[in-house]
Design an enzyme around this catalytic site. Structure first.
Site, PDB file in Angstrom:
ATOM      1  N   GLY A  16      48.110   8.788 -32.508  1.00 16.40           N
ATOM      2  CA  GLY A  16      47.272   7.629 -32.224  1.00 16.40           C
ATOM      3  C   GLY A  16      47.858   6.756 -31.136  1.00 16.40           C
ATOM      4  N   HIS A  39      73.542  -5.828 -75.248  1.00  8.88           N
ATOM      5  CA  HIS A  39      74.875  -5.230 -75.298  1.00  8.88           C
ATOM      6  C   HIS A  39      74.794  -3.841 -75.928  1.00  8.88           C
ATOM      7  CE1 HIS A  39      79.200  -4.964 -75.740  1.00  8.88           C
ATOM      8  NE2 HIS A  39      79.006  -4.556 -76.998  1.00  8.88           N
TER       9      HIS A  39
HETATM   10  P1  FAD Z   1      58.139   5.470 -40.961  1.00  9.58           P
HETATM   11  O1  FAD Z   1      58.489   5.732 -42.348  1.00  9.58           O
HETATM   12  O2  FAD Z   1      59.086   5.937 -39.908  1.00  9.58           O
HETATM   13  O3  FAD Z   1      56.726   6.124 -40.696  1.00  9.58           O
HETATM   14  C1  FAD Z   1      56.146   6.128 -39.449  1.00  9.58           C
HETATM   15  C2  FAD Z   1      55.072   7.202 -39.407  1.00  9.58           C
HETATM   16  O4  FAD Z   1      54.326   7.054 -38.213  1.00  9.58           O
HETATM   17  C3  FAD Z   1      55.622   8.624 -39.379  1.00  9.58           C
HETATM   18  O5  FAD Z   1      54.961   9.384 -40.358  1.00  9.58           O
HETATM   19  C4  FAD Z   1      55.293   9.128 -37.983  1.00  9.58           C
HETATM   20  O6  FAD Z   1      55.019  10.517 -37.950  1.00  9.58           O
HETATM   21  C5  FAD Z   1      54.043   8.337 -37.666  1.00  9.58           C
HETATM   22  N1  FAD Z   1      53.784   8.144 -36.253  1.00  9.58           N
HETATM   23  C6  FAD Z   1      54.644   7.708 -35.288  1.00  9.58           C
HETATM   24  N2  FAD Z   1      54.022   7.585 -34.103  1.00  9.58           N
HETATM   25  C7  FAD Z   1      52.728   7.960 -34.325  1.00  9.58           C
HETATM   26  C8  FAD Z   1      51.585   8.030 -33.502  1.00  9.58           C
HETATM   27  N3  FAD Z   1      51.617   7.662 -32.222  1.00  9.58           N
HETATM   28  N4  FAD Z   1      50.446   8.487 -34.047  1.00  9.58           N
HETATM   29  C9  FAD Z   1      50.371   8.852 -35.365  1.00  9.58           C
HETATM   30  N5  FAD Z   1      51.416   8.792 -36.181  1.00  9.58           N
HETATM   31  C10 FAD Z   1      52.582   8.332 -35.681  1.00  9.58           C
HETATM   32  N6  FAD Z   1      64.986   2.480 -46.671  1.00  9.58           N
HETATM   33  C11 FAD Z   1      65.038   2.018 -47.929  1.00  9.58           C
HETATM   34  O7  FAD Z   1      64.381   1.019 -48.235  1.00  9.58           O
HETATM   35  N7  FAD Z   1      65.790   2.645 -48.880  1.00  9.58           N
HETATM   36  C12 FAD Z   1      66.528   3.738 -48.592  1.00  9.58           C
HETATM   37  O8  FAD Z   1      67.189   4.278 -49.474  1.00  9.58           O
HETATM   38  C13 FAD Z   1      66.499   4.242 -47.272  1.00  9.58           C
HETATM   39  N8  FAD Z   1      67.223   5.339 -46.948  1.00  9.58           N
HETATM   40  C14 FAD Z   1      67.160   5.821 -45.673  1.00  9.58           C
HETATM   41  C15 FAD Z   1      67.918   6.927 -45.353  1.00  9.58           C
HETATM   42  C16 FAD Z   1      67.882   7.442 -44.075  1.00  9.58           C
HETATM   43  C17 FAD Z   1      68.719   8.647 -43.727  1.00  9.58           C
HETATM   44  C18 FAD Z   1      67.040   6.837 -43.105  1.00  9.58           C
HETATM   45  C19 FAD Z   1      66.944   7.401 -41.714  1.00  9.58           C
HETATM   46  C20 FAD Z   1      66.281   5.735 -43.417  1.00  9.58           C
HETATM   47  C21 FAD Z   1      66.343   5.206 -44.700  1.00  9.58           C
HETATM   48  N9  FAD Z   1      65.616   4.074 -45.048  1.00  9.58           N
HETATM   49  C22 FAD Z   1      65.691   3.577 -46.323  1.00  9.58           C
HETATM   50  C23 FAD Z   1      64.757   3.374 -44.078  1.00  9.58           C
HETATM   51  C24 FAD Z   1      63.279   3.731 -44.284  1.00  9.58           C
HETATM   52  O9  FAD Z   1      63.132   5.124 -44.235  1.00  9.58           O
HETATM   53  C25 FAD Z   1      62.442   3.053 -43.218  1.00  9.58           C
HETATM   54  O10 FAD Z   1      62.721   1.668 -43.200  1.00  9.58           O
HETATM   55  C26 FAD Z   1      60.962   3.255 -43.484  1.00  9.58           C
HETATM   56  O11 FAD Z   1      60.632   4.621 -43.505  1.00  9.58           O
HETATM   57  C27 FAD Z   1      60.128   2.553 -42.411  1.00  9.58           C
HETATM   58  O12 FAD Z   1      58.791   2.726 -42.704  1.00  9.58           O
HETATM   59  P2  FAD Z   1      57.663   2.662 -41.598  1.00  9.58           P
HETATM   60  O13 FAD Z   1      56.371   2.795 -42.327  1.00  9.58           O
HETATM   61  O14 FAD Z   1      57.878   1.504 -40.724  1.00  9.58           O
HETATM   62  O15 FAD Z   1      57.899   3.935 -40.664  1.00  9.58           O
END
Ligand code: FAD
Length: 467
Positions: A117, A446
């Site tokens: 998108g 506890h």
């Molecule tokens: P994302 O989860 O990154 O999702 C974004 C989505 O957008 C993806 O599916 C992608 O494919 C899609 N996308 C991107 N560009 C486009 C486009 N142009 N068109 C269509 N689709 C698109 N957070 C915690 O709270 N607890 C944890 O234990 C934790 N552990 C983590 C461990 C690791 C190793 C990592 C890397 C991160 C961790 N996080 C954790 C952080 C957490 O994963 C992120 O903060 C969270 O996923 C962010 O959510 P989001 O919806 O912003 O983006």
């Protein structure tokens, strides 16, 4: 190009920010759509973040438990990692949760578009699809929820084998005998913990003076002590200058406080943070402003362009799944004209699932003092808690930071077994503006680890009972 209908609320990205925003919007009666370019919904959190790493950590804990079983009078002749089974277990959870999200989207009448998108204009999203002509979505509100990607260090390229990112580490294609983990934030220390439990020789390198630099200083110091006891080598104040591929491994040239340090390992994991994914989103002409690479938003998650929102990892707020989800709820409620409650980032819990676990909510002692509070601190060690002895894990403590004048709890910081579960009580306490006094008047069962919270609250009044 085809026009694929009119929506009230279109989310680009189906991570914990995007899919939750769409569900909340649908609950409020908006016609909602989600655009996702990956084969399955769930984002980083589900496919390469929170969920698979916690599955690996659970396996690590199970293995550690098996090795310590004799202490409980239980005989387990041998225990080891079976990599294909471990990966299958992890994948089962991921697939099951992805199906769960698909079900929720369908149940809420949300239209899912498969493809990439971008904002064609305010009120219009274009979706590039692999097997169909581009789709055009007319929409009242757009939500950017595209998340983040792994960040490389200049001059240190990922090769997926000897120099790896967290994405590669989650895939767990092989178990190195030795690994250097660069970066001691949550992701770095979780992987250091996993690899150490799986038998690798682990070295953790951090540029700043302590582990988990965003946490209260006492937590980082205690974690370093616990990691050293687990034979994890820790180098803080250490700058990596050069990385060379060498034979079957990597050679790392670094310096600690200016003194040269040479390290060698089979694998280097670079875990130095993540970069917001804003490229090719059509933001240039959309009236959306960026700062330091992040999309700028107000407290309603609205960008400089009314009707375009941004949530989750692409905005400069803590990169956490629960933050992304709550920001999604704020955006949906604002778009629906239902008064949202903006997120109070001072009261967001932060959890690190290494062994021992670390969790906190609210202000660190240092931050509370910096903001001018007259601070009271109460700490209580798990070594004085019966349940911790039963678990054979007495590492760590609970530390409560409160305001002396009003007794309001400002921050709770926990390191120890199940800290990431215990923090929920502290989150509720901060959300309800609890005092330390009210925390210890709440009767704690506890024997539980949670008794340490009540004792730490009493300690802040000089009245801890069991120490
Ligand atoms: P994302 O989860 O990154 O999702 C974004 C989505 O957008 C993806 O599916 C992608 O494919 C899609 N996308 C991107 N560009 C486009 C486009 N142009 N068109 C269509 N689709 C698109 N957070 C915690 O709270 N607890 C944890 O234990 C934790 N552990 C983590 C461990 C690791 C190793 C990592 C890397 C991160 C961790 N996080 C954790 C952080 C957490 O994963 C992120 O903060 C969270 O996923 C962010 O959510 P989001 O919806 O912003 O983006």
């Amino acid at each position: 190009m085809t026009s694929d209908g009119a929506f009230d609320f279109t989310v680009i990205g189906s991570g914990p920010g995007g899919y939750v925003a769409a569900i909340r919007a649908a609950q409020l009666g908006l016609r909602a759509a989600v655009v996702e370019m990956a084969p399955l919904p769930g984002g980083t959190c589900l496919h390469s973040g929170c969920i698979p790493t916690k599955a690996l950590l659970q396996a690590a804990e199970t293995l550690d438990g098996a090795h310590e079983a004799a202490r409980f009078g239980v005989t387990i002749p041998s225990a080891d990692v079976d990599l294909p089974s471990l990966n299958a277990y992890k994948e089962r959870i991921v697939q099951s949760n992805a199906k769960g999200i698909q079900y929720l989207l369908k149940k809420n009448g949300i239209t899912a578009f498969a493809g990439r998108g971008r904002v064609a204009a305010p009120g219009r999203v274009e979706v590039t699809r692999p097997d169909a002509p581009p789709a055009i979505i007319e929409t009242r509100a757009i939500v950017l929820a595209t998340g983040s990607t792994v960040r490389a260090l200049p001059g240190i390229e990922f090769d997926g084998d000897r120099i790896i990112s967290s994405d590669d580490a989650v895939a767990m294609a092989r178990l190195p005998a030795s690994i250097v983990v660069l970066g001691a934030g949550a992701v770095g220390v979780e992987f250091a913990s996993i690899y150490a439990s799986f038998g690798a020789q682990v070295t953790l390198v951090e540029l700043l003076p302590r582990l988990l630099p965003l946490e209260d200083a006492d937590l980082g110091a205690e974690l370093e002590k616990a990691f050293r006891a687990r034979k994890i080598a820790v180098h803080t104040n250490t700058r990596v200058e050069e990385v060379d591929l060498d034979g079957d491994g990597v050679r790392i040239t670094a310096s600690t406080d200016g003194e040269p340090l040479g390290l060698a390992a089979e694998t280097l994991l670079v875990a130095v943070g993540r970069a917001p994914r804003t490229d090719d989103l059509g933001l240039d002409g959309a009236g959306v402003r960026l700062k330091d690479g992040f999309v700028e938003v107000d407290e309603m998650m609205q960008t400089a362009q009314p009707g375009i929102y941004a949530i989750g990892d692409i905005v400069n707020t803590p990169m956490l799944a629960h933050v992304a989800s709550h920001e999604g709820i704020v955006a949906a409620e604002h778009a629906a004209g239902s008064p949202p409650q903006p997120l109070n980032y001072d009261k967001v819990p932060s959890c690190t699932y290494c062994a021992p676990e670390v969790a906190s909510v609210g202000l660190s002692e240092e931050e509370a003092r910096r903001r001018g509070h007259d601070v009271a601190v109460g700490s209580f060690p798990f070594s004085a808690i019966g349940k911790a002895k039963i678990l054979n894990d007495t590492r760590g403590f609970v530390k409560i930071v409160s305001d002396k004048q009003y007794d309001e709890v400002l921050g709770v910081h926990i390191i120890g077994a199940h800290a990431t579960e215990l923090i929920a009580e502290a989150s509720a306490a901060l959300s309800l503006e609890a005092t330390a006094e009210s925390l210890f008047h709440a009767v704690h069962a506890h024997p539980t680890l949670a008794e340490a919270l009540a004792e730490a609250a009493m300690a802040s009044h000089g009245r801890a009972i069991h120490i």
